[in-house]
Motif scaffolding. Structure first.
Motif, PDB file in Angstrom:
ATOM      1  N   VAL A 110     -33.715  11.761 -34.163  1.00 15.59           N
ATOM      2  CA  VAL A 110     -33.623  10.714 -33.133  1.00 15.59           C
ATOM      3  C   VAL A 110     -35.002  10.219 -32.721  1.00 15.59           C
ATOM      4  O   VAL A 110     -35.222   8.999 -32.589  1.00 15.59           O
ATOM      5  CB  VAL A 110     -32.841  11.236 -31.916  1.00 15.59           C
ATOM      6  N   PHE A 111     -35.949  11.123 -32.550  1.00 17.60           N
ATOM      7  CA  PHE A 111     -37.236  10.730 -31.980  1.00 17.60           C
ATOM      8  C   PHE A 111     -38.351  10.607 -33.024  1.00 17.60           C
ATOM      9  O   PHE A 111     -39.422  10.114 -32.707  1.00 17.60           O
ATOM     10  CB  PHE A 111     -37.663  11.731 -30.903  1.00 17.60           C
ATOM     11  N   GLY A 112     -38.114  11.062 -34.250  1.00 20.97           N
ATOM     12  CA  GLY A 112     -39.157  10.962 -35.256  1.00 20.97           C
ATOM     13  C   GLY A 112     -39.201   9.599 -35.900  1.00 20.97           C
ATOM     14  O   GLY A 112     -38.175   8.934 -36.065  1.00 20.97           O
ATOM     15  N   THR A 113     -40.439   9.154 -36.233  1.00 19.33           N
ATOM     16  CA  THR A 113     -40.588   7.836 -36.845  1.00 19.33           C
ATOM     17  C   THR A 113     -40.134   7.846 -38.310  1.00 19.33           C
ATOM     18  O   THR A 113     -39.713   6.805 -38.833  1.00 19.33           O
ATOM     19  CB  THR A 113     -42.056   7.395 -36.782  1.00 19.33           C
ATOM     20  N   GLN A 114     -40.271   8.996 -38.978  1.00 20.13           N
ATOM     21  CA  GLN A 114     -39.886   9.099 -40.386  1.00 20.13           C
ATOM     22  C   GLN A 114     -38.542   9.778 -40.573  1.00 20.13           C
ATOM     23  O   GLN A 114     -38.145  10.064 -41.696  1.00 20.13           O
ATOM     24  CB  GLN A 114     -40.965   9.882 -41.158  1.00 20.13           C
ATOM     25  N   GLY A 115     -37.846  10.055 -39.484  1.00 13.08           N
ATOM     26  CA  GLY A 115     -36.604  10.781 -39.594  1.00 13.08           C
ATOM     27  C   GLY A 115     -36.884  12.264 -39.833  1.00 13.08           C
ATOM     28  O   GLY A 115     -37.947  12.780 -39.480  1.00 13.08           O
ATOM     29  N   ALA A 116     -35.954  12.992 -40.471  1.00 12.79           N
ATOM     30  CA  ALA A 116     -36.102  14.426 -40.732  1.00 12.79           C
ATOM     31  C   ALA A 116     -35.618  14.745 -42.131  1.00 12.79           C
ATOM     32  O   ALA A 116     -34.657  14.140 -42.644  1.00 12.79           O
ATOM     33  CB  ALA A 116     -35.323  15.245 -39.704  1.00 12.79           C
ATOM     34  N   LEU A 117     -36.287  15.689 -42.746  1.00 12.64           N
ATOM     35  CA  LEU A 117     -35.916  16.142 -44.084  1.00 12.64           C
ATOM     36  C   LEU A 117     -34.964  17.324 -43.978  1.00 12.64           C
ATOM     37  O   LEU A 117     -35.263  18.319 -43.306  1.00 12.64           O
ATOM     38  CB  LEU A 117     -37.166  16.557 -44.870  1.00 12.64           C
TER      39      LEU A 117
END
Length: 634
Positions: A576-583
């Motif tokens: 939600v808060f990351g600019t690159q999403g999550a892996l």
């Protein structure tokens, strides 16, 4: 006066005898008439000349006759003396000292009888030292008379020249175990040349080619027990027996000859044969553990293909013959049957039938090109075939049994080599268009599973993947290295149509890892098999058949692992808060159900294979917008 008296006397003789010629006078011719008779005056005190001649001739005749009779009697004595020696000679003495065999120089396997018999042509060199049997070979200590006596015997051997030998069937048994025959050997009538005073080398031996019918035992346990015991002792110990052996003078074509009147027979012949097992390069020393058959037969490569509703097999194998200069055989094309070994109450199952080309069985490595087909499988073969395939894809050499018509019912255990490293059958697993939404107190996920099914090299069969079943863990980030190399043991299940409902049961759920892997936070497992579609894929180097598979996940429960709520919350925060999403890392095992084109079953229907425990891993990047839209993108 006297002359007148003599004349008167001659005139008075008027008998009927032949008239005598008058006494010669001065006018009598010196040569009388050839037509007249002449009688000389003979001294009455001496025998007539003819009587003396007849007497002398009679004396010479009687003397000659006596000498001939004496010579004949002497010859008869010599013949009967030598014959008595030949008859009284023990078979062991003849076999050990008189009969000389070299070879075999070559062995041609002609054909098989279909009931366990093998016809072979044995090439070798044979000689029979008849002088030793009769006792007429020269010796340094022989005197003049003894040497002359033996010379007559040697002359008789040269006159006899050959003998014909007719043997009943030869039975070979382990020494000390007459109740279990190893093989029987049948020979035709043989012709042996006789020799006296043979040289010390082998130049006097006669080349022969003898057709032989060998019938090995069908008792595999007896044969293998004998092989193991012989290797343990380092010596082959057998007992050969012949019910009857008849030796007749002359060769096979001497019918009607005086030689055929010479006849000697022996009954119930038994002889022991001991052969030391030599040290064979590349094999354990005799007396150590017996080498396995897999040390002699090596499968170098194979190719299984679907063709005309059947599975064809072609393979290259190496056969090792460690017996240097012992045998040089020409072997015709031979059929082999490959069996799956029994397990518990399951009997051996014939798996494949392959044929070898004719080949020369010589010392060293022998290359064989084999070709054949997979045999129709009975329904009860599913368990054994499942074990075989499961061991193969797990990189474990699979047990098989080999049988050939040369030794019917004698099955040799060997190994079907597995690929190394273990084949990775399920590759490039991805989840696309995945949607996550809350349902009740939990969450469910939907999406499309993409994967490649890659069969091991050498297996190029038509494959249709009809169902898949994924069971996976979701990680926050990449799958840790400590768990990435853990490997589960794949298992095969083979079914024959029509399938029962129980055959389509989902694979049993394995327990969760304990302890849970680092950063793993969720578990995805559907309730049932997922229908799948597959299309032929591009085959790469070192790969067998390749198919691309897709299957849809529809609202499959997304279960947060016990005690990993914080990890799940942290992962959602990154999305939600990351600019690159999550892996997100994916790791687990999957099962696939496939139809194999041409896999034969006795009822004529194609079978289905279920392969479970296929490990896989991958990574998926999840973006903020995807989470808000309820989608999870690559």
């Amino acid at each position: 006066m006297s002359s007148d008296s003599e004349a008167a006397g001659r005139l008075i003789d008027k008998g009927k005898g032949r008239a005598r010629s008058p006494d010669p006078t001065e006018r009598t011719p010196l040569l009388g008439s050839t037509s007249g008779s002449y009688t000389s005056s003979v001294d009455p005190g001496r025998p007539p000349l003819t009587r003396r001649l007849y007497s002398r001739l009679l004396t010479v005749f009687l003397a000659s006759l006596s000498l001939c009779v004496l010579a004949l009697l002497l010859l008869i004595v010599i013949i009967f003396s030598y014959r008595a020696r030949a008859v009284s000679a023990s078979p062991d003495e003849i076999l050990q000292h008189a009969l000389v065999v070299r070879g075999p120089d070559r062995v041609d396997v002609l054909n098989t009888t279909g009931d366990g018999g093998i016809w072979m042509m044995i090439h070798g060199r044979v000689g029979f030292d008849a002088g030793h049997v009769a006792g007429v070979n020269t010796a340094e200590e022989d005197g003049f008379i003894e040497d002359a006596w033996k010379a007559i015997g040697r002359w008789g051997i040269r006159r006899l020249d050959k003998v014909s030998v007719n043997l009943s069937t030869i039975t070979v048994v382990p020494e000390g175990d007459s109740g279990h025959a190893l093989t029987t050997i049948s020979l035709p009538q043989l012709e042996l040349s006789l020799t006296a005073n043979p040289p010390s080398d082998s130049s006097w031996l006669t080349p022969v080619a003898i057709p032989v019918l060998i019938r090995p035992t069908k008792d595999a346990k007896t044969l293998m027990r004998f092989v193991h015991q012989s290797w343990k002792d380092g010596t082959i110990r057998v007992q050969a027996s012949v019910d009857q052996a008849i030796v007749t003078g002359g060769g096979l074509t001497d019918a009607g000859s005086w030689r055929r009147r010479i006849r000697v027979s022996h009954h119930d012949i038994q002889t022991a044969v001991h052969i030391s097992i030599p040290r064979l390069p590349g094999l354990p020393h005799p007396g150590d553990d017996l080498p396995e058959a897999s040390q002699f037969v090596k499968l170098d490569s194979f190719l299984i293909k679907s063709s005309n509703d059947t599975l064809t097999i072609s393979a290259n194998a190496t056969l090792m013959n460690p017996l240097e200069s012992f045998i040089n055989a020409t072997v015709p094309s031979l059929p082999f049957i490959v069996y799956l070994p029994p397990n518990g109450t399951s009997p051996p199952v014939p798996l494949a039938h392959v044929q070898s080309p004719p080949f020369a069985f010589s010392y060293g490595n022998i290359s064989l090109a084999l070709a054949g087909v997979v045999l129709p499988l009975p329904r009860n073969a599913s368990g054994l075939l499942s074990e075989f395939l499961g061991a193969y894809v797990s990189a474990h050499d699979a047990d098989i049994l080999l049988e050939t018509t040369l030794l019917p019912d004698v099955r040799v255990a060997t190994k079907f080599p597995a690929p190394h490293p273990p084949p990775q059958i399920l590759r490039d697993v991805k989840i696309k268009d995945m949607k996550v939404k809350p349902v009740g107190q939990g969450m469910v996920a939907s999406g499309i599973v993409h994967a490649r099914v890659v069969l091991p090299p050498g297996i190029e069969v038509g494959v249709d993947v009809v169902r898949v079943f994924p069971d996976l863990l979701v990680y926050d980030g990449e799958v840790p290295e400590s768990t990435a190399h853990e490997r589960l043991e794949p298992e095969f299940k083979v079914f024959n149509f029509p399938l029962d409902d129980s055959d389509r049961d989902v694979p049993p759920q394995p327990p969760l890892p304990d302890p849970l892997p680092e950063r793993a936070f969720a578990h995805i497992r559907p309730d049932d098999w997922l229908p799948a579609l597959s299309v032929q894929g591009e085959q790469g180097p070192g790969e067998g058949t390749v198919v691309n598979v897709t299957a849809s996940i529809v609202e499959v429960p997304l279960e947060v692992l016990p005690g990993r709520e914080r990890e799940f919350s942290n992962f959602v925060s990154k999305v939600v808060f990351g600019t690159q999403g999550a892996l997100a890392g994916l790791q687990g095992e999957a099962a696939v159900a496939v139809h194999v084109d041409g896999l034969p079953f006795e009822n004529g229907r194609d079978g289905e294979m279920q392969l479970t425990g296929l490990p896989f891993k991958g990574n998926v990047r999840i973006g903020k917008r995807s989470m808000l839209d309820g989608s999870l993108m690559d």
